[in-house]
Scaffold this active site. Structure first.
Site, PDB file in Angstrom:
ATOM      1  N   GLY A  61      -0.965   8.151  -3.939  1.00  0.00           N
ATOM      2  CA  GLY A  61      -1.151   6.840  -3.315  1.00  0.00           C
ATOM      3  C   GLY A  61       0.185   6.293  -2.835  1.00  0.00           C
ATOM      4  O   GLY A  61       1.228   6.964  -2.921  1.00  0.00           O
ATOM      5  N   VAL A  87       2.063   3.640  -3.970  1.00  0.00           N
ATOM      6  CA  VAL A  87       3.046   3.392  -5.038  1.00  0.00           C
ATOM      7  C   VAL A  87       3.464   4.709  -5.683  1.00  0.00           C
ATOM      8  O   VAL A  87       4.653   4.969  -5.911  1.00  0.00           O
ATOM      9  CB  VAL A  87       2.449   2.436  -6.109  1.00  0.00           C
ATOM     10  CG1 VAL A  87       3.418   2.261  -7.272  1.00  0.00           C
ATOM     11  CG2 VAL A  87       2.115   1.094  -5.493  1.00  0.00           C
ATOM     12  N   CYS A 135       3.897  -7.617  -6.816  1.00  0.00           N
ATOM     13  CA  CYS A 135       5.043  -7.285  -5.961  1.00  0.00           C
ATOM     14  C   CYS A 135       5.828  -8.512  -5.490  1.00  0.00           C
ATOM     15  O   CYS A 135       7.064  -8.519  -5.546  1.00  0.00           O
ATOM     16  CB  CYS A 135       4.586  -6.441  -4.776  1.00  0.00           C
ATOM     17  SG  CYS A 135       3.040  -6.988  -4.064  1.00  0.00           S
ATOM     18  N   GLN A 188       3.217 -10.879   3.675  1.00  0.00           N
ATOM     19  CA  GLN A 188       3.064  -9.607   2.973  1.00  0.00           C
ATOM     20  C   GLN A 188       2.602  -8.481   3.898  1.00  0.00           C
ATOM     21  O   GLN A 188       1.677  -8.649   4.697  1.00  0.00           O
ATOM     22  CB  GLN A 188       2.101  -9.790   1.793  1.00  0.00           C
ATOM     23  CG  GLN A 188       2.645 -10.805   0.789  1.00  0.00           C
ATOM     24  CD  GLN A 188       1.798 -10.995  -0.450  1.00  0.00           C
ATOM     25  OE1 GLN A 188       1.624 -12.104  -0.908  1.00  0.00           O
ATOM     26  NE2 GLN A 188       1.286  -9.923  -1.022  1.00  0.00           N
ATOM     27  N   GLU A 195      -3.817 -13.628  -5.773  1.00  0.00           N
ATOM     28  CA  GLU A 195      -2.413 -13.346  -5.464  1.00  0.00           C
ATOM     29  C   GLU A 195      -1.553 -14.600  -5.693  1.00  0.00           C
ATOM     30  O   GLU A 195      -0.445 -14.517  -6.213  1.00  0.00           O
ATOM     31  CB  GLU A 195      -2.303 -12.861  -4.013  1.00  0.00           C
ATOM     32  CG  GLU A 195      -0.966 -12.292  -3.603  1.00  0.00           C
ATOM     33  CD  GLU A 195      -0.730 -10.863  -4.098  1.00  0.00           C
ATOM     34  OE1 GLU A 195      -1.579 -10.317  -4.818  1.00  0.00           O
ATOM     35  OE2 GLU A 195       0.334 -10.305  -3.760  1.00  0.00           O
ATOM     36  N   ARG A 228      -1.141 -12.218   4.559  1.00  0.00           N
ATOM     37  CA  ARG A 228      -0.957 -10.829   5.017  1.00  0.00           C
ATOM     38  C   ARG A 228      -0.526 -10.874   6.482  1.00  0.00           C
ATOM     39  O   ARG A 228      -1.168 -11.543   7.296  1.00  0.00           O
ATOM     40  CB  ARG A 228      -2.281 -10.064   4.876  1.00  0.00           C
ATOM     41  CG  ARG A 228      -2.177  -8.597   5.208  1.00  0.00           C
ATOM     42  CD  ARG A 228      -1.526  -7.781   4.124  1.00  0.00           C
ATOM     43  NE  ARG A 228      -2.339  -7.685   2.916  1.00  0.00           N
ATOM     44  CZ  ARG A 228      -1.860  -7.298   1.730  1.00  0.00           C
ATOM     45  NH1 ARG A 228      -0.584  -6.973   1.596  1.00  0.00           N
ATOM     46  NH2 ARG A 228      -2.648  -7.232   0.674  1.00  0.00           N
ATOM     47  N   HIS A 277       7.725  -7.060   1.766  1.00  0.00           N
ATOM     48  CA  HIS A 277       7.202  -8.428   1.759  1.00  0.00           C
ATOM     49  C   HIS A 277       8.350  -9.435   1.890  1.00  0.00           C
ATOM     50  O   HIS A 277       9.462  -9.197   1.405  1.00  0.00           O
ATOM     51  CB  HIS A 277       6.492  -8.726   0.434  1.00  0.00           C
ATOM     52  CG  HIS A 277       5.235  -7.922   0.214  1.00  0.00           C
ATOM     53  ND1 HIS A 277       4.624  -7.164   1.182  1.00  0.00           N
ATOM     54  CD2 HIS A 277       4.464  -7.795  -0.904  1.00  0.00           C
ATOM     55  CE1 HIS A 277       3.533  -6.593   0.679  1.00  0.00           C
ATOM     56  NE2 HIS A 277       3.419  -6.947  -0.585  1.00  0.00           N
TER      57      HIS A 277
HETATM   58  P1  NAP Z   1      -3.456   3.607  -2.897  1.00  0.00           P
HETATM   59  O1  NAP Z   1      -2.414   3.935  -1.887  1.00  0.00           O
HETATM   60  O2  NAP Z   1      -4.782   3.185  -2.377  1.00  0.00           O
HETATM   61  O3  NAP Z   1      -3.614   4.860  -3.898  1.00  0.00           O
HETATM   62  C1  NAP Z   1      -4.445   4.824  -5.040  1.00  0.00           C
HETATM   63  C2  NAP Z   1      -5.248   6.118  -5.159  1.00  0.00           C
HETATM   64  O4  NAP Z   1      -6.218   6.197  -4.117  1.00  0.00           O
HETATM   65  C3  NAP Z   1      -4.475   7.408  -4.988  1.00  0.00           C
HETATM   66  O5  NAP Z   1      -3.769   7.730  -6.140  1.00  0.00           O
HETATM   67  C4  NAP Z   1      -5.600   8.415  -4.717  1.00  0.00           C
HETATM   68  O6  NAP Z   1      -6.173   8.827  -5.972  1.00  0.00           O
HETATM   69  C5  NAP Z   1      -6.605   7.564  -3.962  1.00  0.00           C
HETATM   70  N1  NAP Z   1      -6.682   7.835  -2.511  1.00  0.00           N
HETATM   71  C6  NAP Z   1      -7.838   7.844  -1.804  1.00  0.00           C
HETATM   72  N2  NAP Z   1      -7.589   8.052  -0.507  1.00  0.00           N
HETATM   73  C7  NAP Z   1      -6.265   8.207  -0.355  1.00  0.00           C
HETATM   74  C8  NAP Z   1      -5.420   8.476   0.759  1.00  0.00           C
HETATM   75  N3  NAP Z   1      -5.887   8.613   2.005  1.00  0.00           N
HETATM   76  N4  NAP Z   1      -4.083   8.580   0.548  1.00  0.00           N
HETATM   77  C9  NAP Z   1      -3.577   8.437  -0.679  1.00  0.00           C
HETATM   78  N5  NAP Z   1      -4.331   8.194  -1.780  1.00  0.00           N
HETATM   79  C10 NAP Z   1      -5.671   8.064  -1.632  1.00  0.00           C
HETATM   80  O7  NAP Z   1      -2.982   2.390  -3.820  1.00  0.00           O
HETATM   81  P2  NAP Z   1      -1.506   1.819  -4.099  1.00  0.00           P
HETATM   82  O8  NAP Z   1      -1.117   0.866  -3.043  1.00  0.00           O
HETATM   83  O9  NAP Z   1      -0.591   2.956  -4.405  1.00  0.00           O
HETATM   84  O10 NAP Z   1      -1.751   0.917  -5.405  1.00  0.00           O
HETATM   85  C11 NAP Z   1      -1.936   1.493  -6.710  1.00  0.00           C
HETATM   86  C12 NAP Z   1      -1.886   0.365  -7.737  1.00  0.00           C
HETATM   87  O11 NAP Z   1      -0.605  -0.279  -7.676  1.00  0.00           O
HETATM   88  C13 NAP Z   1      -2.919  -0.747  -7.485  1.00  0.00           C
HETATM   89  O12 NAP Z   1      -3.387  -1.240  -8.717  1.00  0.00           O
HETATM   90  C14 NAP Z   1      -2.118  -1.822  -6.777  1.00  0.00           C
HETATM   91  O13 NAP Z   1      -2.654  -3.104  -6.959  1.00  0.00           O
HETATM   92  C15 NAP Z   1      -0.771  -1.673  -7.474  1.00  0.00           C
HETATM   93  N6  NAP Z   1       0.362  -2.164  -6.671  1.00  0.00           N
HETATM   94  C16 NAP Z   1       0.452  -1.829  -5.356  1.00  0.00           C
HETATM   95  C17 NAP Z   1       1.524  -2.284  -4.617  1.00  0.00           C
HETATM   96  C18 NAP Z   1       1.670  -1.963  -3.149  1.00  0.00           C
HETATM   97  O14 NAP Z   1       2.578  -2.518  -2.505  1.00  0.00           O
HETATM   98  N7  NAP Z   1       0.854  -1.082  -2.564  1.00  0.00           N
HETATM   99  C19 NAP Z   1       2.525  -3.080  -5.230  1.00  0.00           C
HETATM  100  C20 NAP Z   1       2.405  -3.372  -6.592  1.00  0.00           C
HETATM  101  C21 NAP Z   1       1.321  -2.901  -7.311  1.00  0.00           C
HETATM  102  P3  NAP Z   1      -6.751  10.294  -6.269  1.00  0.00           P
HETATM  103  O15 NAP Z   1      -5.684  11.282  -5.975  1.00  0.00           O
HETATM  104  O16 NAP Z   1      -7.095  10.240  -7.721  1.00  0.00           O
HETATM  105  O17 NAP Z   1      -7.932  10.416  -5.353  1.00  0.00           O
END
Ligand code: NAP
Length: 365
Positions: A11, A13, A135, A162, A238, A265, A272
């Site tokens: 993902g 992060v 964040c 953001q 948020e 957003r 951000h």
């Molecule tokens: P994300 O990019 O949506 O990734 C989360 C999971 O989604 C991945 O580990 C993967 O799991 C799955 N996934 C499904 N389709 C995908 C694709 N096309 N590309 C990559 N991964 C995909 O979420 P994230 O932004 O990293 O956030 C993860 C957590 O951190 C959340 O709880 C969020 O609230 C928190 N957070 C995020 C941020 C930010 O700026 N983004 C900042 C602070 C905290 P599988 O491999 O298991 O399928």
């Protein structure tokens, strides 16, 4: 070496976390295992020229074999899996990016340049759950943490700008897809009348033609002043986090500092920004305030209140991919000598997400 399970590594992060761990040499200190909720058995990331077969992130006995688990998978996963590990008496360290456990009594919100003393106390007290903060909260504290540490903040209003990537990998791609469609429509119209260009693009934004499954409406050439679900009193979750998480990080939950504002957003890709109004509890001269901000940490960069410095440094373009939080537009407001105007930008995927987790892993090790 400690067995460290990493979930959510592909993902937004998780990818940034892996990149940082590789560049800081963290993988040499641990025995890493990679898990997935959707790709178990497939080939995982390449670390130091070795690939790792992905384990099943829903297999509790495999997870329980880890000494430390880092999850960047999301809140639903945390809510589902963390209690199951408790049931099998797992006593390892749980380091998480998701908000699900942040406000629980058995968890600490981690931002070690700001609350290392509280982290050390929690470790001594046997706390096992360490969760990265929201964040914008973490970035705000990395910018003006010194004002809180000096006890100068009576209340604060924060208005955020953001980026799309705050929603995750799919949100980022959706913004870029929208921009591509808009660009393709605009190109043949660029030499024609400006009102024709304006009308066609406005009609496109109002139509259902732009992919917007993630954001609900087009984000490109637009903004959305609502992030996450609603809570009480018309606030969004948020916005609620700014108050509750800041005070928990500072160890002030019983004597909280009022913080509120609007989270928006915008069409930035990564990083951000926030406009802050800080009400000081006493008059402090501007030079002293500037020095406090400048000297807070090696990751805080003070930006002079000039057009050139502001345009160059106080924005996502400058801070993205860096550990710098820039702080500028610092001036006294016309409301009175105790009112400060401040603007800050930082990479929400680094200090706002992955970096506190990486550093917590090192603290635990
Ligand atoms: P994300 O990019 O949506 O990734 C989360 C999971 O989604 C991945 O580990 C993967 O799991 C799955 N996934 C499904 N389709 C995908 C694709 N096309 N590309 C990559 N991964 C995909 O979420 P994230 O932004 O990293 O956030 C993860 C957590 O951190 C959340 O709880 C969020 O609230 C928190 N957070 C995020 C941020 C930010 O700026 N983004 C900042 C602070 C905290 P599988 O491999 O298991 O399928």
């Amino acid at each position: 070496m400690k067995k460290v399970g990493i979930i959510g590594w592909r993902g937004m992060v998780g990818s940034v976390l892996l990149e940082r761990m590789e560049s800081e040499g963290d993988f040499a200190k641990i025995d890493p295992y990679f898990f997935s909720t959707s790709q178990a058995g497939q080939v995982g990331p390449l670390i130091y020229n070795a690939t790792h077969t992905l384990k099943d992130a829903n297999n509790i006995s495999e997870l329980a074999d880890m000494d430390i688990i880092i999850s960047c998978q999301g809140g639903d996963y945390t809510k589902q899996v963390r209690p199951e590990l408790e049931k099998v008496n797992w006593r390892g360290f749980w380091i998480d990016a998701a908000s699900a456990k942040r406000m629980d009594d058995d968890s600490l919100i981690i931002l070690d340049p700001v609350n290392r003393d509280i982290i050390d106390k929690a470790l001594n007290d046997g706390i096992k759950n360490f969760v990265g903060g929201n964040c914008t909260v973490s970035l705000m504290l990395m910018g003006i943490g010194s004002l809180f540490q000096e006890g100068l903040v009576e209340w604060m209003s924060t208005m955020s700008y953001q980026a799309a990537s705050g929603g995750g990998a799919r949100h980022m791609k959706e913004l870029l897809t929208q921009m591509e469609v808009i660009g393709n429509m605009a190109k043949p119209l660029m030499d024609g009348p400006i009102l024709q260009l304006d009308q066609n693009i406005s009609n496109l934004l109002k139509s259902n033609e732009l992919e917007s499954d993630c954001f609900g409406v087009p984000l490109a050439l637009n903004l959305i002043p609502w992030i996450d679900s609603g809570v009480e009193d018309g606030q969004t979750r948020e916005e609620w986090k700014a108050f509750s998480e800041t005070n928990k990080i500072l160890g002030r939950s019983k004597n909280p500092i009022p913080i509120d504002g609007t989270c928006v957003r915008v069409g930035a890709l990564r990083s951000h920004s926030q406009a802050l109004t800080v009400k000081l509890n006493k008059s402090v001269d501007l030079k002293t305030i500037e020095d406090m901000i400048r000297n807070f940490s090696e990751y805080t960069e003070f930006v002079e209140n000039t057009p050139e410095a502001t345009r160059e440094k106080l924005n996502p373009r400058y801070v993205s991919g860096t550990l710098k939080t820039t702080v500028g537009r610092v001036r006294k407001m016309h409301m009175g000598d105790e009112y400060l105007n401040i603007f800050t930008s930082g990479d929400q995927l680094l200090w706002g997400a992955a970096e506190p987790l990486r550093r917590m892993l090192n603290i635990v090790l």
